[in-house]
Design a protein around this motif. Structure first.
Motif, PDB file in Angstrom:
ATOM      1  N   THR A 116      33.335  32.139 -25.152  1.00 46.46           N
ATOM      2  CA  THR A 116      34.087  33.122 -24.594  1.00 46.46           C
ATOM      3  C   THR A 116      35.806  32.329 -23.946  1.00 46.46           C
ATOM      4  O   THR A 116      35.554  31.501 -23.666  1.00 46.46           O
ATOM      5  CB  THR A 116      33.136  33.960 -23.093  1.00 46.46           C
ATOM      6  OG1 THR A 116      32.921  33.085 -22.352  1.00 46.46           O
ATOM      7  CG2 THR A 116      32.176  34.958 -23.977  1.00 46.46           C
ATOM      8  N   VAL A 117      36.205  33.546 -23.484  1.00 51.20           N
ATOM      9  CA  VAL A 117      37.369  32.899 -22.836  1.00 51.20           C
ATOM     10  C   VAL A 117      38.141  33.987 -22.011  1.00 51.20           C
ATOM     11  O   VAL A 117      37.743  35.416 -21.815  1.00 51.20           O
ATOM     12  CB  VAL A 117      38.921  33.451 -23.983  1.00 51.20           C
ATOM     13  CG1 VAL A 117      40.077  32.684 -23.562  1.00 51.20           C
ATOM     14  CG2 VAL A 117      38.234  31.851 -25.487  1.00 51.20           C
ATOM     15  N   THR A 118      37.823  33.178 -21.483  1.00 53.71           N
ATOM     16  CA  THR A 118      38.146  33.738 -19.300  1.00 53.71           C
ATOM     17  C   THR A 118      39.569  33.931 -18.965  1.00 53.71           C
ATOM     18  O   THR A 118      40.263  32.860 -18.914  1.00 53.71           O
ATOM     19  CB  THR A 118      37.830  33.083 -18.396  1.00 53.71           C
ATOM     20  OG1 THR A 118      36.105  32.645 -18.584  1.00 53.71           O
ATOM     21  CG2 THR A 118      37.758  33.477 -17.143  1.00 53.71           C
ATOM     22  N   LEU A 119      39.986  34.799 -18.906  1.00 56.17           N
ATOM     23  CA  LEU A 119      41.115  35.261 -17.783  1.00 56.17           C
ATOM     24  C   LEU A 119      40.966  35.354 -16.752  1.00 56.17           C
ATOM     25  O   LEU A 119      40.343  37.163 -16.276  1.00 56.17           O
ATOM     26  CB  LEU A 119      42.068  36.428 -18.581  1.00 56.17           C
ATOM     27  CG  LEU A 119      43.795  36.905 -18.043  1.00 56.17           C
ATOM     28  CD1 LEU A 119      44.372  35.072 -18.370  1.00 56.17           C
ATOM     29  CD2 LEU A 119      44.100  37.652 -19.184  1.00 56.17           C
ATOM     30  N   LEU A 133      43.143  32.822 -28.616  1.00 56.98           N
ATOM     31  CA  LEU A 133      41.752  33.440 -28.878  1.00 56.98           C
ATOM     32  C   LEU A 133      41.363  33.934 -29.954  1.00 56.98           C
ATOM     33  O   LEU A 133      42.875  33.859 -31.100  1.00 56.98           O
ATOM     34  CB  LEU A 133      40.483  34.702 -27.916  1.00 56.98           C
ATOM     35  CG  LEU A 133      41.021  35.472 -28.286  1.00 56.98           C
ATOM     36  CD1 LEU A 133      39.894  36.173 -27.152  1.00 56.98           C
ATOM     37  CD2 LEU A 133      42.528  36.559 -27.192  1.00 56.98           C
ATOM     38  N   LEU A 139      36.927  38.135 -24.878  1.00 51.10           N
ATOM     39  CA  LEU A 139      37.772  37.631 -23.946  1.00 51.10           C
ATOM     40  C   LEU A 139      37.389  38.143 -22.066  1.00 51.10           C
ATOM     41  O   LEU A 139      36.684  39.683 -22.264  1.00 51.10           O
ATOM     42  CB  LEU A 139      39.374  38.403 -24.084  1.00 51.10           C
ATOM     43  CG  LEU A 139      39.674  38.427 -22.717  1.00 51.10           C
ATOM     44  CD1 LEU A 139      40.255  37.348 -22.815  1.00 51.10           C
ATOM     45  CD2 LEU A 139      41.149  39.118 -22.918  1.00 51.10           C
ATOM     46  N   GLN A 173      35.323  43.029 -19.837  1.00 50.38           N
ATOM     47  CA  GLN A 173      34.633  41.964 -21.559  1.00 50.38           C
ATOM     48  C   GLN A 173      35.466  43.116 -22.907  1.00 50.38           C
ATOM     49  O   GLN A 173      35.277  44.481 -22.755  1.00 50.38           O
ATOM     50  CB  GLN A 173      32.982  42.106 -22.149  1.00 50.38           C
ATOM     51  CG  GLN A 173      32.516  41.563 -21.033  1.00 50.38           C
ATOM     52  CD  GLN A 173      31.549  41.197 -21.682  1.00 50.38           C
ATOM     53  OE1 GLN A 173      30.717  41.588 -22.781  1.00 50.38           O
ATOM     54  NE2 GLN A 173      30.180  40.336 -20.723  1.00 50.38           N
ATOM     55  N   LYS A 175      37.575  42.717 -26.179  1.00 48.87           N
ATOM     56  CA  LYS A 175      38.401  42.088 -28.147  1.00 48.87           C
ATOM     57  C   LYS A 175      39.567  41.846 -28.838  1.00 48.87           C
ATOM     58  O   LYS A 175      39.720  43.692 -28.340  1.00 48.87           O
ATOM     59  CB  LYS A 175      37.220  41.372 -28.858  1.00 48.87           C
ATOM     60  CG  LYS A 175      35.134  41.116 -28.591  1.00 48.87           C
ATOM     61  CD  LYS A 175      34.449  41.347 -29.266  1.00 48.87           C
ATOM     62  CE  LYS A 175      33.019  40.795 -29.152  1.00 48.87           C
ATOM     63  NZ  LYS A 175      31.901  40.931 -30.125  1.00 48.87           N
ATOM     64  N   ILE A 197      48.686  35.894 -24.919  1.00 47.10           N
ATOM     65  CA  ILE A 197      47.668  35.887 -24.763  1.00 47.10           C
ATOM     66  C   ILE A 197      47.772  36.101 -26.809  1.00 47.10           C
ATOM     67  O   ILE A 197      48.110  36.931 -27.180  1.00 47.10           O
ATOM     68  CB  ILE A 197      46.358  37.199 -25.063  1.00 47.10           C
ATOM     69  CG1 ILE A 197      45.640  37.645 -23.781  1.00 47.10           C
ATOM     70  CG2 ILE A 197      45.105  36.373 -25.856  1.00 47.10           C
ATOM     71  CD1 ILE A 197      44.772  38.607 -23.327  1.00 47.10           C
TER      72      ILE A 197
END
Lengths: 257, 352
Positions: A116-119, A133, A139, A173, A175, A197
């Motif tokens: 996963t990619v975290t912001l 991503l 995300l 969460q 996408k 992003i």
């Protein structure tokens, strides 16, 4: 209301016919949803691209952002808040540029990473400022602050959305469904908060670090168009040939004032 | 010329209708009292078949605080509508018998007499209709059959006498309980707040400068745009349009709602995620906020709106018009603090 029997019969017949018409429509059953064949990179021949982004001209002075309108933000930010839209170090190295393969991978379908990619929203600041991503990759958006934030994804190709996040709220969460360079993200509440992003359909992208460097690894050998995006300085691209098992340099320079 | 059959049908109709009603006379029989609306509130609407009499209000008050209305005698209406918390329970979600958790935040009963719909999803259109919902709800007062609690009341020494006084006969039935509860609730009015004294009482000093600025933000369609749903009238204000709006609260990333709200009742697609506009009177005393009680403070509620809610296909367009500066947000919270009114007299538990 009273109807003549004959008229009523006609009505009933008509309504029955109306009911019937739908199910007779042909049902499309062609199997278009079969699992895609993912492209697998041959590790024995894969190469890489690495380089540095430079900014020529006078180094822009770091711009201080006034976040004093929200005292909680000031406290949470721990130190001064500097604008991240043009970050250049003393040697002219340019940070926060998004580097990605624009062309050359057509026809190849890459598996979406399970990572996963975290912001994060922390100190009334989006961290990181620029992130990438893949389409369909998860995300995760977190709020580490004691204040309410709002994530407004101002997408043009993907669906634009806006969501409020109170302190302690569960992570969001999301996408993205289509490639988009770039999706700007802002907070409707704290107007200084910005993030970008990069959404790609391949796993080959990087964000230049504070020293201006980037590296894209595990690339199949071939010829590509390498694209760069910077929020203030715009886009650039260059054609680059990646040889098997070797690192190919690619540097970019943005002209400053 | 109608046929003989039609005539027969017409003749039977009143009999059928009469059959639906209970055979007793269920309207209060005493002299109706005038329920005085405090400063800032309009006259209280009272249905023709349930005139408020002093005795019916008193009966309703007793029932309201009577724990025997719940299946295990553990909680009264006041459990979730506690005068200590301005007739809410101060909880995120309400707890019924055996501490069962409900799905929504208990709304205040103060000024509920003015609401054209009751419940967050508007599934009752009168206080009378509303009152029996929680009595039967398994996660609230949990009476599988109304006879269960009615029988308890019938066995009481006082109730038959009180019902006789109110309705002219000692019969205790559901309609009579509903009406008494509704009449008590009609007296739960709260006005005369600092805002009321400023806006309707001519007292220019009743609001602080920040609150006056907050009022302007509240009214400004391009600012807070609050009054587009939380209405303020020229002579009075109930701070709700009584309608249903989708502000995106409770929507997931996929656009699903944890609670579909008004759609429960209407089955109209665009009503998904819409909830009744709550009154803002006494709002500073009735945290937490929203239908799911998910927002803890007024500042956070204002921030939620400043962010323009949560996007979803049925988001009310009014929410996109909101623009609030940091100062506006502070002023709005100050203004909301000016909406706390007086608690109504004789609204606490009755003397034994």
């Amino acid at each position: 209301m009273r109807l003549k029997p004959s008229f009523a019969l006609v009505l009933i017949a008509a309504s029955l016919a109306g009911c019937k018409s739908k199910p007779t429509e042909p049902v499309v059953t062609t199997e278009t949803s079969s699992a895609p064949v993912f492209y697998h990179v041959d590790a024995a021949t894969a190469g890489s691209i690495s380089g540095t982004l430079k900014y020529t001209g006078k180094r822009p002075t770091p711009k201080l952002i006034d976040i004093s309108q929200d005292p909680t933000c000031v406290k949470a930010h721990k130190g001064k808040a500097y604008d991240e839209s043009l970050v250049v170090d003393s040697k002219g190295d340019l940070a926060n540029a998004f580097v990605y393969i624009r062309k050359g991978l057509e026809g190849k379908v890459f598996e979406v990473p399970t990572t996963t990619v975290t912001l994060d929203q922390s100190g009334c600041w989006f961290r990181p400022h620029v992130v990438g991503l893949m389409v369909g990759q998860q995300l995760i958006i977190t709020n580490s602050d004691p204040v309410t934030h709002n994530i407004h994804s101002v997408a043009q190709i993907n669906r634009e959305w806006n969501h409020s996040m109170g302190p302690g709220d569960a992570p969001l969460q999301r996408k993205f469904t289509k490639p988009e360079i770039m999706v700007p993200v802002k907070c409707n509440i704290h107007d200084w908060m910005h993030s970008f992003i990069g959404v790609t359909d391949n796993p080959y992208f990087a964000v230049s670090k504070d020293d201006g460097t980037f590296k894209i690894e595990n690339l199949p050998p071939g010829t590509y168009t390498l694209g760069v995006w910077h929020e203030k300085l715009g886009v650039q691209e260059q054609t680059i040939s990646v040889s098997p098992k070797s690192d190919t340099p690619a540097n970019f320079t943005y002209k400053g004032e | 010329m109608p046929s003989p059959r039609t005539l027969t049908c017409l003749a039977i109709l009143p009999l059928l209708l009469a059959g639906c009603r209970s055979r007793t006379q269920d309207n209060p029989v005493g002299k109706p009292i005038a329920i005085k609306a405090p400063l800032g509130l309009p006259p209280v609407p009272v249905p023709a078949d349930n005139p408020a009499t002093a005795d019916s209000v008193e009966l309703g008050r007793r029932l309201f605080y009577d724990k025997r209305l719940s299946s295990d005698n553990s909680l009264a209406c006041a459990h979730c509508h506690d005068p200590k918390f301005y007739f809410t329970d101060g909880l995120r979600l309400s707890k019924g018998v055996n501490d069962q958790l409900g799905v929504r935040n208990a709304p205040t009963l103060l000024n509920s007499a003015y609401m054209p719909f009751q419940f967050w999803d508007g599934r009752a259109i009168s206080l009378e209709q509303q009152s029996v919902g929680p009595i039967a709800n398994p996660v609230e007062m949990n009476n599988a059959k109304h006879e269960i609690f009615l029988d308890k009341l019938k066995d009481d020494a006082e109730y038959p006498k009180m019902f006789r006084k109110v309705y002219g006969s000692k019969e205790i039935n559901l309609v009579r309980v509903e009406k008494a509860l509704a009449n008590f609730e009609r007296t739960l009015l709260s006005g005369n707040s600092a805002f009321d004294r400023f806006q309707y009482g001519g007292d220019q000093t009743a609001l602080t400068p920040a609150q006056i600025r907050g009022l302007a933000v509240f009214l400004n369609p391009a600012g807070g745009n609050c009054a587009s749903c939380h209405t303020i009238g020229p002579k009075d204000a109930i701070f709700t349009d009584g309608k249903f709006h989708n502000i995106g609260q409770g929507v997931s990333g996929d656009g699903d709602f944890t609670d579909i709200g008004r759609y429960h009742e209407t089955k109209v697609e665009t009503d998904k995620g819409a909830f009744k506009t709550p009154t803002l009177r006494n709002i500073a005393q009735t945290a937490p906020y929203m239908h799911d009680g998910s927002i803890r403070t007024l500042a956070a509620v204002v921030d939620f709106y400043a962010g323009q809610g949560n996007s979803n296909p049925y988001l009310d367009p009014e929410i996109r018009k909101i623009h609030l500066s940091p100062q506006d947000r502070l002023d709005l919270v100050e203004f909301l603090n000016a909406l706390t009114g007086d608690l109504p007299p004789n609204s606490g538990p009755p003397a034994k």
